[in-house]
Design an enzyme around this catalytic site. Structure first.
Site, PDB file in Angstrom:
ATOM      1  N   GLU A   1     -53.140  80.148   1.276  1.00 25.77           N
ATOM      2  CA  GLU A   1     -53.002  78.953   0.445  1.00 25.77           C
ATOM      3  C   GLU A   1     -53.958  77.854   0.932  1.00 25.77           C
ATOM      4  OE1 GLU A   1     -48.914  78.249  -1.262  1.00 25.77           O
ATOM      5  OE2 GLU A   1     -49.107  76.516   0.046  1.00 25.77           O
TER       6      GLU A   1
ATOM      7  N   GLU B   1     -57.387  78.598  -0.208  1.00 24.91           N
ATOM      8  CA  GLU B   1     -57.487  78.304  -1.644  1.00 24.91           C
ATOM      9  C   GLU B   1     -57.612  76.791  -1.872  1.00 24.91           C
ATOM     10  OE1 GLU B   1     -54.093  79.866  -3.688  1.00 24.91           O
ATOM     11  OE2 GLU B   1     -54.959  79.531  -5.668  1.00 24.91           O
TER      12      GLU B   1
ATOM     13  N   CYS C   1     -44.385  78.858  -3.068  1.00 25.46           N
ATOM     14  CA  CYS C   1     -43.526  79.789  -2.325  1.00 25.46           C
ATOM     15  C   CYS C   1     -42.076  79.749  -2.765  1.00 25.46           C
ATOM     16  CB  CYS C   1     -43.640  79.542  -0.824  1.00 25.46           C
ATOM     17  SG  CYS C   1     -43.637  77.829  -0.375  1.00 25.46           S
TER      18      CYS C   1
ATOM     19  N   SER D   1     -50.921  77.391  -6.537  1.00 25.62           N
ATOM     20  CA  SER D   1     -51.638  78.389  -5.732  1.00 25.62           C
ATOM     21  C   SER D   1     -51.230  79.781  -6.216  1.00 25.62           C
ATOM     22  CB  SER D   1     -51.215  78.209  -4.277  1.00 25.62           C
ATOM     23  OG  SER D   1     -51.519  79.360  -3.550  1.00 25.62           O
TER      24      SER D   1
ATOM     25  N   LYS E   1     -34.410  84.069  -4.328  1.00 26.01           N
ATOM     26  CA  LYS E   1     -35.178  85.109  -3.637  1.00 26.01           C
ATOM     27  C   LYS E   1     -34.729  86.501  -4.086  1.00 26.01           C
ATOM     28  CE  LYS E   1     -38.016  82.750  -1.098  1.00 26.01           C
ATOM     29  NZ  LYS E   1     -39.451  82.851  -1.365  1.00 26.01           N
TER      30      LYS E   1
ATOM     31  N   GLU F   1     -36.617  86.879  -7.204  1.00 26.05           N
ATOM     32  CA  GLU F   1     -38.056  87.039  -6.926  1.00 26.05           C
ATOM     33  C   GLU F   1     -38.365  88.475  -6.499  1.00 26.05           C
ATOM     34  OE1 GLU F   1     -39.675  85.241  -3.289  1.00 26.05           O
ATOM     35  OE2 GLU F   1     -41.370  84.522  -4.443  1.00 26.05           O
TER      36      GLU F   1
ATOM     37  N   GLU G   1     -43.849  92.671 -10.783  1.00 28.96           N
ATOM     38  CA  GLU G   1     -45.189  92.627 -10.177  1.00 28.96           C
ATOM     39  C   GLU G   1     -45.139  92.778  -8.666  1.00 28.96           C
ATOM     40  OE1 GLU G   1     -43.671  90.136 -11.777  1.00 28.96           O
ATOM     41  OE2 GLU G   1     -44.182  88.157 -10.991  1.00 28.96           O
TER      42      GLU G   1
ATOM     43  N   CYS H   1     -35.490  74.399   1.600  1.00 27.70           N
ATOM     44  CA  CYS H   1     -34.679  75.613   1.823  1.00 27.70           C
ATOM     45  C   CYS H   1     -33.446  75.364   2.684  1.00 27.70           C
ATOM     46  CB  CYS H   1     -35.521  76.693   2.474  1.00 27.70           C
ATOM     47  SG  CYS H   1     -36.768  77.310   1.351  1.00 27.70           S
TER      48      CYS H   1
HETATM   49 FE1  HC1 Z   1     -37.859  79.270   2.067  1.00 33.82          FE
HETATM   50 FE2  HC1 Z   1     -40.162  80.257   2.227  1.00 33.82          FE
HETATM   51  S1  HC1 Z   1     -39.546  78.294   3.212  1.00 33.82           S
HETATM   52  S2  HC1 Z   1     -39.207  79.581   0.252  1.00 33.82           S
HETATM   53  O1  HC1 Z   1     -37.680  77.723   1.412  1.00 33.82           O
HETATM   54  O2  HC1 Z   1     -41.876  79.633   1.711  1.00 33.82           O
HETATM   55  O3  HC1 Z   1     -35.809  80.897   0.692  1.00 33.82           O
HETATM   56  O4  HC1 Z   1     -36.290  79.145   4.610  1.00 33.82           O
HETATM   57  O5  HC1 Z   1     -38.113  81.938   3.320  1.00 33.82           O
HETATM   58  O6  HC1 Z   1     -40.604  83.055   1.073  1.00 33.82           O
HETATM   59  O7  HC1 Z   1     -41.181  81.223   4.915  1.00 33.82           O
HETATM   60  C1  HC1 Z   1     -36.490  80.192   1.253  1.00 33.82           C
HETATM   61  C2  HC1 Z   1     -36.775  79.148   3.623  1.00 33.82           C
HETATM   62  C3  HC1 Z   1     -38.481  80.966   2.787  1.00 33.82           C
HETATM   63  C4  HC1 Z   1     -40.501  82.001   1.546  1.00 33.82           C
HETATM   64  C5  HC1 Z   1     -40.850  80.856   3.882  1.00 33.82           C
END
Ligand code: HC1
Ligand code: SF4
Length: 579
Positions: A282, A285, A308, A328, A367, A370, A375, A512
């Site tokens: 990132e 980028e 993220c 990103s 998550k 996700e 993909e 988070c």
């Molecule tokens: Fe998160 Fe991340 S910080 S998104 O908040 O970018 O869930 O803790 O794991 O993937 O590293 C959440 C937290 C986490 C991702 C990272």
């Protein structure tokens, strides 16, 4: 000012103060069920719907709901008169009369406000026979809605509409059929729900819970043909201890690693490793877009937005599809980890992709969604097989009869367990962009950072901005947590008014640390602040605090990926967004 007495104690409050707040200001707790106050956000849910907070006001015939009745001059209030207690008991009995009585197997058992209230009021029998409404269960990859258990407190609606501005949930139907649901009572996975999980975090009953995957993980752990790898997100270590009675803000990184080993995971790795990798991709980028901009490229997409947080990604895909070239393209650390584990690491240990199971421990419910996005799989085999919440991990540890509090501190395995302080701070609002600045500054200027801590990027305000001097080049940075705050920055971008070069967005209040899968914190901002302090103290105690100095990341590029944004890195670590 208004003078009144509550339970014979004099109290002076400003005009407009409710009886509930006036009582609380002198240490008198009035029981509530639907009421919710979100500290620091100036948001209250006080529909006056449940009536559990009724109190007796001298001279009035009817009891008054304390959460939405203003204190007035000379009021004499009795919060726990026999009449008020009896009314509360009747009200809770009526709520229970059409509530499924499956506490023994309910996912919320032990954490249910309704159950606790029934216990508090000493209810041993339900004298009324309500009509049990029979709704279907709504399952999605992240959230389960058991609508029979909705008590119309409308806390979820406030979270979804006022805090997140997603607007998926609202009250439908009347009488016994009244519930909170998406429009046309469609399932969540057909709606624009982001799976942020903030509705789950505040639901007082088992109406909204996470899609529990602990059973599937136990099956994988007991399968001798599988090698099971686990990764732990940055924010989990700052909250997991709360599941075992530790004070908020207790860091349990070492105990968490020890517990995962005892549960039978073959390798205990860290999502933080992949957070360092995310910064490499990132940050590169960001720098390439900045250089193009400085060279006068009018088509360059700025500001760059962090990508993220999966609920945030789903939010802009639904609500701002025309901005999809701005974030990103870097995958989240969870997904980068899965991708690297099932290629580089699987090769290293000689295990076939389909025999390697990747489990994540996440503070987040999105998550789960996700990891299920198509993909992020190869021939139907997902990069991340299961994403458990912090709460689910707490449950697994209890199930395994592990005495968490007496565990020794253990270290992560290598090579995917080494991380820097920059990665740890991903877990709180502002941390991703601070981590990116630590690396981008050194690469951009070619000089070492004069300081590692960027206090100006930290804090809990929903919208923050700071300008960082990259040796004469000023970089404007914006930070938003909570999707309602994100919306404001996106509307500025849409209108061409954005002053920023880079923006960090996290869906959950606090980032988070306040994720929908964390131990329930009931909107208490102090708990979030303690978790945040824990995250910054872990950063301070790390030997290495900049992602580009992680030796295992350097090795990964040397042995496997080549360079940041190489073709291979693009293939394995980047993604594209959909409208
Ligand atoms: Fe998160 Fe991340 S910080 S998104 O908040 O970018 O869930 O803790 O794991 O993937 O590293 C959440 C937290 C986490 C991702 C990272
Ligand atoms: Fe709304 Fe988030 Fe709940 Fe979805 S998960 S209904 S977006 S609060």
């Amino acid at each position: 000012m208004i003078n009144l007495t509550i339970d014979h104690k004099p109290v002076v409050v400003s005009k407009g103060t409710t009886i509930l707040k006036a009582a609380s200001s002198i240490g008198i707790d009035i029981p509530t069920l639907c009421y919710m106050k979100l500290d620091d956000m100036n948001i209250e849910n006080k529909p006056g719907g449940c009536r559990v907070c009724v109190v007796e006001v001298k001279g009035r015939r009817n009891l008054a709901p304390a959460c939405c009745t203003e204190a007035t001059e000379g009021m004499e209030i009795n919060t726990h008169s026999i009449r008020a207690i009896n009314a509360r008991r009747t009200i809770v009995e009526l709520i229970l009369s059409d509530h499924p009585a499956d506490c023994l197997i309910c996912a919320k058992s032990g954490n249910c406000d309704l159950q606790n209230m029934a216990h508090h009021l000493g209810i041993r029998k339900i004298h009324y026979q309500g009509e049990q409404s029979l709704y279907r269960e709504d399952t999605s990859p992240a959230i389960i809605r058991e609508i029979n258990k909705c008590i119309m407190c409308r806390r979820c609606e406030t979270m979804c509409n006022e805090v997140q501005t997603v607007g998926v949930l609202s009250a439908v139907n009347r009488g016994f059929q009244a519930v909170v649901a998406p429009a046309f009572e469609m399932n969540l996975d057909h709606s624009t729900c982001t799976y942020c999980g903030q509705c789950v975090a505040v639901c007082p009953t088992g109406a909204l819970t996470e899609a529990d995957e602990t059973g599937a993980v136990i099956r994988a752990l007991s399968d001798p043909t599988k090698t099971v790898v686990v990764q732990t997100a940055p924010a989990v270590r700052a909250a997991l201890g709360e599941e075992f009675g530790m004070p908020a803000g207790t860091l349990v990184t070492g105990k968490m690693v020890a517990a995962l080993r005892r549960l039978g995971f073959d390798y205990v790795f860290d999502t933080d490793f992949a957070a360092d990798l995310t910064i490499m991709e990132e940050g590169t980028e960001l720098l390439s877009r900045l250089s193009a901009f400085m060279e006068g490229d009018k088509n360059v997409k700025l500001p760059i937005l962090t990508s993220c947080c999966p609920a945030w990604v789903k939010f802009f895909e639904h609500h701002f599809p025309e901005l999809k070239d701005i974030p990103s393209t870097a995958r989240s650390p969870q997904q980068m980890f899965g991708s690297v584990a099932k290629t580089y690491f699987a090769d290293k240990i000689g295990v076939k992709r389909e025999n390697l199971v990747v489990v994540s421990i996440m503070p987040c419910l999105a998550k789960k969604y996700e990891s299920s996005r198509p993909e992020f799989s190869v021939n139907g085999n997902p990069d991340v097989d299961f994403a458990l919440s912090t709460r689910e991990l707490g449950h697994l540890i209890n199930l395994g009869n592990i005495d968490f509090n007496s565990l020794p501190n253990e270290e992560f395995d290598q090579p995917l367990g080494e991380s820097t302080g920059a990665a740890v701070i991903f877990g709180t609002t502002g941390g991703v962009i601070e981590a990116a600045v630590r690396t981008a500054y050194e690469i951009f200027t070619g000089n070492p950072l004069p300081r590692v801590d960027f206090e100006e990027l930290r804090g809990m305000d929903g919208l923050r901005k700071a300008t960082i001097d990259f040796n004469g080049t000023e970089i404007n940075i914006g930070i938003a947590h909570g999707l309602g705050n994100a919306r404001k920055l996106l509307e500025d971008i849409q209108a061409g008014n954005s002053e920023f070069h880079a923006i960090e967005i996290m869906s959950c209040p606090g980032g988070c640390i306040g994720g929908g899968g964390q131990p329930y914190h009931h909107g208490d901002a102090e708990i979030l602040k303690k978790r945040q302090r824990a995250i910054y103290s872990e950063d301070k105690n790390k030997n290495i605090r900049k992602s580009h100095e992680n030796p295992y990341i350097t090795k990964l590029y040397e042995e496997f990926l080549g360079a940041p944004m190489s073709e291979k890195a693009h293939h394995l670590l980047h993604t594209k967004y959909f409208d």
